[in-house]
Write a protein that holds these residues in place. Structure first.
Motif, PDB file in Angstrom:
ATOM      1  N   GLU A 270      -7.549  -0.633   2.349  1.00 36.87           N
ATOM      2  CA  GLU A 270      -7.338  -0.712   3.400  1.00 36.87           C
ATOM      3  C   GLU A 270      -6.688  -2.074   3.845  1.00 36.87           C
ATOM      4  N   ASP A 271      -7.118  -3.296   3.292  1.00 36.00           N
ATOM      5  CA  ASP A 271      -6.499  -4.238   3.366  1.00 36.00           C
ATOM      6  C   ASP A 271      -5.118  -4.448   2.662  1.00 36.00           C
TER       7      ASP A 271
ATOM      8  N   ASP B 209     -12.430  -0.593   1.308  1.00 35.99           N
ATOM      9  CA  ASP B 209     -12.022  -1.598   2.171  1.00 35.99           C
ATOM     10  C   ASP B 209     -10.717  -2.446   1.762  1.00 35.99           C
TER      11      ASP B 209
END
Length: 160
Positions: free
Chosen positions: A41-42, A38
């Motif tokens: 992805e950020d 995650d």
């Protein structure tokens, strides 16, 4: 004192086709450093937004502009700098119109404003300078040894 262990830099043409190249590179670096999926992805989205802002706003159509991306790899964080040599923009002017997004349709957000909002939301620290061109420095901290509370634990209520 924490010093950078590795630094890498790349320069790509300020064209939409090269934003994907930057995304892949940043993804590989963040993965190697141990960021969670995650978080990677950020980071990819934030860096893509910064590069896309350069592609769309920094250079006139006649200019053959470039984007310089610098990555400082520290033990506890990744610092990514996206720099252009195009026309500066007034950060205060862009951000004064931002305000909270709550309740505002996406269509009403000023162009460039949504990208800045996304970058500031996704990264831990963002610094922007508009002296000669624009420089966006984004930092994401690595929380390698922390364990999230209540992960893989059953609550007392659910075990009855």
């Amino acid at each position: 004192m924490n010093t950078a262990s590795d630094y890498l830099e790349m320069t790509v043409p300020a064209k939409p086709d090269f934003v994907g190249v930057v995304r892949l590179t940043i993804s590989g670096i963040a993965n190697r450093m141990g960021f969670a999926f995650d978080e990677i992805e950020d980071i990819k989205i934030a860096v893509s937004e910064a590069c896309t802002n350069v592609v769309n706003h920094a250079y006139s159509d006649a200019e053959l502009g470039q984007i310089r991306i610098g990555c400082n790899l520290h033990d506890d964080r990744l610092e990514v700098t996206v720099v252009d040599q195009g026309k500066s923009f007034d950060y205060n002017k862009v951000t004064e119109n931002l305000g909270p997004v709550d309740g505002k349709p996406v269509e009403q957000l000023t162009e460039g404003g949504l990208g800045l909002f996304l970058i500031e939301t996704l990264m831990d620290k963002v610094e922007i300078s508009g002296e000669a061109g624009v420089m966006v420095m984004m930092t994401k901290y690595l929380h390698r040894d922390e364990v999230e509370e209540n992960v893989d634990r059953t609550s007392p209520a659910s075990s009855q």
